[in-house]
Write a protein that holds these residues in place. Sequence first.
Motif, PDB file in Angstrom:
ATOM      1  N   PHE A  55       0.212  25.469  -9.807  1.00  0.00           N
ATOM      2  CA  PHE A  55      -0.151  24.056  -9.910  1.00  0.00           C
ATOM      3  C   PHE A  55       0.989  23.124  -9.488  1.00  0.00           C
ATOM      4  CE2 PHE A  55      -0.427  20.189 -12.450  1.00  0.00           C
ATOM      5  CZ  PHE A  55      -1.740  19.822 -12.272  1.00  0.00           C
ATOM      6  N   LEU A  56       2.191  23.413 -10.022  1.00  0.00           N
ATOM      7  CA  LEU A  56       3.305  22.494  -9.809  1.00  0.00           C
ATOM      8  C   LEU A  56       3.702  22.429  -8.339  1.00  0.00           C
ATOM      9  CD1 LEU A  56       4.979  20.711 -11.622  1.00  0.00           C
ATOM     10  CD2 LEU A  56       6.750  22.466 -11.584  1.00  0.00           C
ATOM     11  N   ILE A  57       3.864  23.602  -7.720  1.00  0.00           N
ATOM     12  CA  ILE A  57       4.299  23.611  -6.314  1.00  0.00           C
ATOM     13  C   ILE A  57       3.248  22.931  -5.442  1.00  0.00           C
ATOM     14  CG2 ILE A  57       3.400  25.955  -5.886  1.00  0.00           C
ATOM     15  CD1 ILE A  57       5.639  26.391  -3.977  1.00  0.00           C
ATOM     16  N   ILE A  58       1.962  23.119  -5.806  1.00  0.00           N
ATOM     17  CA  ILE A  58       0.897  22.511  -5.004  1.00  0.00           C
ATOM     18  C   ILE A  58       0.931  20.993  -5.126  1.00  0.00           C
ATOM     19  CG2 ILE A  58      -1.615  22.227  -4.896  1.00  0.00           C
ATOM     20  CD1 ILE A  58      -0.989  24.783  -3.657  1.00  0.00           C
ATOM     21  N   THR A  59       1.066  20.481  -6.342  1.00  0.00           N
ATOM     22  CA  THR A  59       1.034  19.020  -6.490  1.00  0.00           C
ATOM     23  C   THR A  59       2.258  18.387  -5.831  1.00  0.00           C
ATOM     24  OG1 THR A  59       1.811  19.469  -8.724  1.00  0.00           O
ATOM     25  CG2 THR A  59      -0.404  18.678  -8.521  1.00  0.00           C
ATOM     26  N   ILE A  60       3.432  18.996  -6.022  1.00  0.00           N
ATOM     27  CA  ILE A  60       4.636  18.385  -5.438  1.00  0.00           C
ATOM     28  C   ILE A  60       4.570  18.437  -3.919  1.00  0.00           C
ATOM     29  CG2 ILE A  60       7.135  18.587  -5.260  1.00  0.00           C
ATOM     30  CD1 ILE A  60       7.171  19.441  -8.150  1.00  0.00           C
ATOM     31  N   SER A  61       4.173  19.594  -3.364  1.00  0.00           N
ATOM     32  CA  SER A  61       4.063  19.674  -1.900  1.00  0.00           C
ATOM     33  C   SER A  61       3.021  18.697  -1.394  1.00  0.00           C
ATOM     34  CB  SER A  61       3.675  21.072  -1.449  1.00  0.00           C
ATOM     35  OG  SER A  61       4.331  22.036  -2.187  1.00  0.00           O
ATOM     36  N   GLY A  62       1.888  18.611  -2.107  1.00  0.00           N
ATOM     37  CA  GLY A  62       0.835  17.701  -1.681  1.00  0.00           C
ATOM     38  C   GLY A  62       1.324  16.270  -1.631  1.00  0.00           C
ATOM     39  N   LEU A  63       2.063  15.890  -2.662  1.00  0.00           N
ATOM     40  CA  LEU A  63       2.588  14.529  -2.712  1.00  0.00           C
ATOM     41  C   LEU A  63       3.495  14.251  -1.504  1.00  0.00           C
ATOM     42  CD1 LEU A  63       2.695  12.037  -4.568  1.00  0.00           C
ATOM     43  CD2 LEU A  63       4.830  12.932  -5.460  1.00  0.00           C
ATOM     44  N   PHE A  64       4.391  15.197  -1.217  1.00  0.00           N
ATOM     45  CA  PHE A  64       5.321  14.955  -0.110  1.00  0.00           C
ATOM     46  C   PHE A  64       4.633  15.009   1.245  1.00  0.00           C
ATOM     47  CE2 PHE A  64       8.623  15.776  -3.293  1.00  0.00           C
ATOM     48  CZ  PHE A  64       9.387  14.659  -3.047  1.00  0.00           C
ATOM     49  N   VAL A  65       3.682  15.945   1.398  1.00  0.00           N
ATOM     50  CA  VAL A  65       2.950  15.995   2.672  1.00  0.00           C
ATOM     51  C   VAL A  65       2.211  14.675   2.890  1.00  0.00           C
ATOM     52  CG1 VAL A  65       1.014  17.096   3.848  1.00  0.00           C
ATOM     53  CG2 VAL A  65       2.753  18.489   2.808  1.00  0.00           C
ATOM     54  N   GLY A  66       1.576  14.168   1.838  1.00  0.00           N
ATOM     55  CA  GLY A  66       0.875  12.893   1.953  1.00  0.00           C
ATOM     56  C   GLY A  66       1.816  11.755   2.299  1.00  0.00           C
ATOM     57  N   MET A  67       2.999  11.752   1.667  1.00  0.00           N
ATOM     58  CA  MET A  67       3.958  10.680   1.938  1.00  0.00           C
ATOM     59  C   MET A  67       4.460  10.737   3.374  1.00  0.00           C
ATOM     60  SD  MET A  67       5.833  10.812  -1.733  1.00  0.00           S
ATOM     61  CE  MET A  67       7.340   9.967  -1.395  1.00  0.00           C
ATOM     62  N   VAL A  68       4.718  11.947   3.865  1.00  0.00           N
ATOM     63  CA  VAL A  68       5.169  12.082   5.255  1.00  0.00           C
ATOM     64  C   VAL A  68       4.079  11.630   6.212  1.00  0.00           C
ATOM     65  CG1 VAL A  68       5.738  13.777   7.022  1.00  0.00           C
ATOM     66  CG2 VAL A  68       6.847  13.885   4.818  1.00  0.00           C
ATOM     67  N   LEU A  69       2.819  12.030   5.911  1.00  0.00           N
ATOM     68  CA  LEU A  69       1.709  11.601   6.770  1.00  0.00           C
ATOM     69  C   LEU A  69       1.615  10.084   6.789  1.00  0.00           C
ATOM     70  CD1 LEU A  69      -1.224  14.026   5.953  1.00  0.00           C
ATOM     71  CD2 LEU A  69      -0.118  13.700   8.145  1.00  0.00           C
ATOM     72  N   GLY A  70       1.795   9.464   5.619  1.00  0.00           N
ATOM     73  CA  GLY A  70       1.736   8.009   5.550  1.00  0.00           C
ATOM     74  C   GLY A  70       2.804   7.366   6.412  1.00  0.00           C
ATOM     75  N   LEU A  71       4.003   7.912   6.323  1.00  0.00           N
ATOM     76  CA  LEU A  71       5.131   7.344   7.055  1.00  0.00           C
ATOM     77  C   LEU A  71       4.967   7.523   8.565  1.00  0.00           C
ATOM     78  CD1 LEU A  71       7.693   6.025   6.022  1.00  0.00           C
ATOM     79  CD2 LEU A  71       8.818   8.233   6.135  1.00  0.00           C
ATOM     80  N   GLN A  72       4.676   8.765   8.960  1.00  0.00           N
ATOM     81  CA  GLN A  72       4.524   9.051  10.398  1.00  0.00           C
ATOM     82  C   GLN A  72       3.318   8.320  10.961  1.00  0.00           C
ATOM     83  OE1 GLN A  72       6.477  10.418  12.306  1.00  0.00           O
ATOM     84  NE2 GLN A  72       7.456  12.255  11.496  1.00  0.00           N
ATOM     85  N   GLY A  73       2.221   8.362  10.224  1.00  0.00           N
ATOM     86  CA  GLY A  73       1.009   7.713  10.693  1.00  0.00           C
ATOM     87  C   GLY A  73       1.228   6.221  10.873  1.00  0.00           C
ATOM     88  N   TYR A  74       1.947   5.616   9.927  1.00  0.00           N
ATOM     89  CA  TYR A  74       2.202   4.184  10.024  1.00  0.00           C
ATOM     90  C   TYR A  74       2.989   3.868  11.283  1.00  0.00           C
ATOM     91  CZ  TYR A  74       3.728  -0.488   8.888  1.00  0.00           C
ATOM     92  OH  TYR A  74       3.964  -1.825   8.934  1.00  0.00           O
ATOM     93  N   ASN A  75       4.034   4.672  11.549  1.00  0.00           N
ATOM     94  CA  ASN A  75       4.863   4.411  12.727  1.00  0.00           C
ATOM     95  C   ASN A  75       4.049   4.445  14.010  1.00  0.00           C
ATOM     96  OD1 ASN A  75       7.196   4.010  11.386  1.00  0.00           O
ATOM     97  ND2 ASN A  75       7.854   6.152  11.471  1.00  0.00           N
ATOM     98  N   ILE A  76       3.144   5.427  14.111  1.00  0.00           N
ATOM     99  CA  ILE A  76       2.358   5.550  15.343  1.00  0.00           C
ATOM    100  C   ILE A  76       1.280   4.476  15.387  1.00  0.00           C
ATOM    101  CG2 ILE A  76       0.767   7.025  16.614  1.00  0.00           C
ATOM    102  CD1 ILE A  76       2.433   9.388  15.468  1.00  0.00           C
ATOM    103  N   LEU A  77       0.554   4.299  14.265  1.00  0.00           N
ATOM    104  CA  LEU A  77      -0.576   3.371  14.269  1.00  0.00           C
ATOM    105  C   LEU A  77      -0.120   1.932  14.436  1.00  0.00           C
ATOM    106  CD1 LEU A  77      -2.794   4.958  11.493  1.00  0.00           C
ATOM    107  CD2 LEU A  77      -3.257   4.894  13.934  1.00  0.00           C
ATOM    108  N   SER A  78       1.066   1.592  13.923  1.00  0.00           N
ATOM    109  CA  SER A  78       1.508   0.198  14.042  1.00  0.00           C
ATOM    110  C   SER A  78       1.802  -0.163  15.495  1.00  0.00           C
ATOM    111  CB  SER A  78       2.734  -0.052  13.169  1.00  0.00           C
ATOM    112  OG  SER A  78       3.798   0.737  13.623  1.00  0.00           O
ATOM    113  N   ASP A  79       2.091   0.849  16.339  1.00  0.00           N
ATOM    114  CA  ASP A  79       2.251   0.572  17.772  1.00  0.00           C
ATOM    115  C   ASP A  79       0.967   0.039  18.375  1.00  0.00           C
ATOM    116  OD1 ASP A  79       4.797   1.379  17.684  1.00  0.00           O
ATOM    117  OD2 ASP A  79       4.478   3.345  18.610  1.00  0.00           O
TER     118      ASP A  79
END
Lengths: 260, 155
Positions: A55-79
């Motif tokens: 459970f723990l490894i899944i939630t922590i990884s999920g949180l970080f994967v989501g945060m990275v997607l948010g960051l990367q996606g924002y950089n590309i989409l804002s263009d």
Amino acid sequence: MIDFLTQLGKTTRAAFNKLGRATFFLLHTLFGISDVIIRPRLLINQIYSVGVLTFLIITISGLFVGMVLGLQGYNILSDFGSEEALGVMVAASLVRELGPVVSGLLFAGRAGSALTAEIGLMKATEQLSGMEMMAIDPIKRIMTPRFLAGFISMPLLAALFSSVGILGGHLVGVGLLGVDDGSYWSQMQANLDFQDDIINGVIKSIVFGFVATWIAIFEGYDAIPTSEGVSRATTRTVVNSAFSILGLDFILTALMFGDQ
Amino acid sequence: MQHTHSQDTLVGLFVAASITGLFFLAMQVSNLSSFGSEDTYKVTARFSNSGGLKVKSPVSVAGVRIGRVSAISFDKETFESVVEMSIESRYDTIPEDTSATIYTAGLLGEQYINLQPGGSDEHLENGGQIEITQSAIVLEEVIGKYLFNKTEEKK
């Protein structure tokens, strides 16, 4: 040359032989389901060690994967001036692909390897033969609860991974980068379909859970009963699960999303 | 097996948390909540060109989505595209002489059907047909015409 051909034939036969044994093993495991229904305690203990401890490894990884997607996606989409589509991008990639696949890989690494090592050691210390001596079928008693636990836990873990990831994307996208909260959710809701996206993602995670757990318990059962044999079996579990998950993911994606 | 009691609680918590996650995905992420077992009625419209319209494209009136495209087929007799729309039953006061136009959301966005209500007292019913339609604007055609006019002017 002849040597090479002999070797090739041997390897191929060994591979098919193993696949055959794995299939019979799976059938034998599935026949044990009735025993587990009588003793649900066995299953609950295994859900604890397979699911809760992952459970723990899944939630922590999920949180970080989501945060990275948010960051990367924002950089590309804002263009393109379409930051509002961030929610769709994060949710679609998590629900359709990353949720089942990454949690499948983490599951194989965390729970699968533990299962193989546990069963391999049981075999090495002759606990399995001991059970047989007491007229207890070790496959039905040991393998079936573990198999069912993996099969049940994996879709739950994948759903958690996706949900936490979407919240992580929200945290970065809306909280830090200033995407509009309403459009994050509404674009997501408008573009993701329950049947096509969420159910298909759940089906994927069920398939991955089935395959990863099957590989893990079979490799443990099939391990050479020495410390080296167990360590090799554990490695094979992680490698084979990763290959199977990624390969099956391609096939499932082609079947589910290919005709759109 | 020791600590069985706390183990049970943890397993229970794990299952509850995961099911909450699934619920969250179903309700918040997908459109399940707004798209349940809603009653709809079907209306068809014929377009000479339905462009990039797809099944599930929105059908809207005054910018509000009232339904979705449920099927697109080709009529081999008249060479027209027959678009079937499912419109929510609560919007049952759409006049019969409504016109349907295919618009694009933004320059590169997806295409949708916009209904422009007419003035008739008769309402569209299940199986009804929208007679007045305007096809999708194909960008290439518009640019082509523009370029053609430009070269004509120069002569």
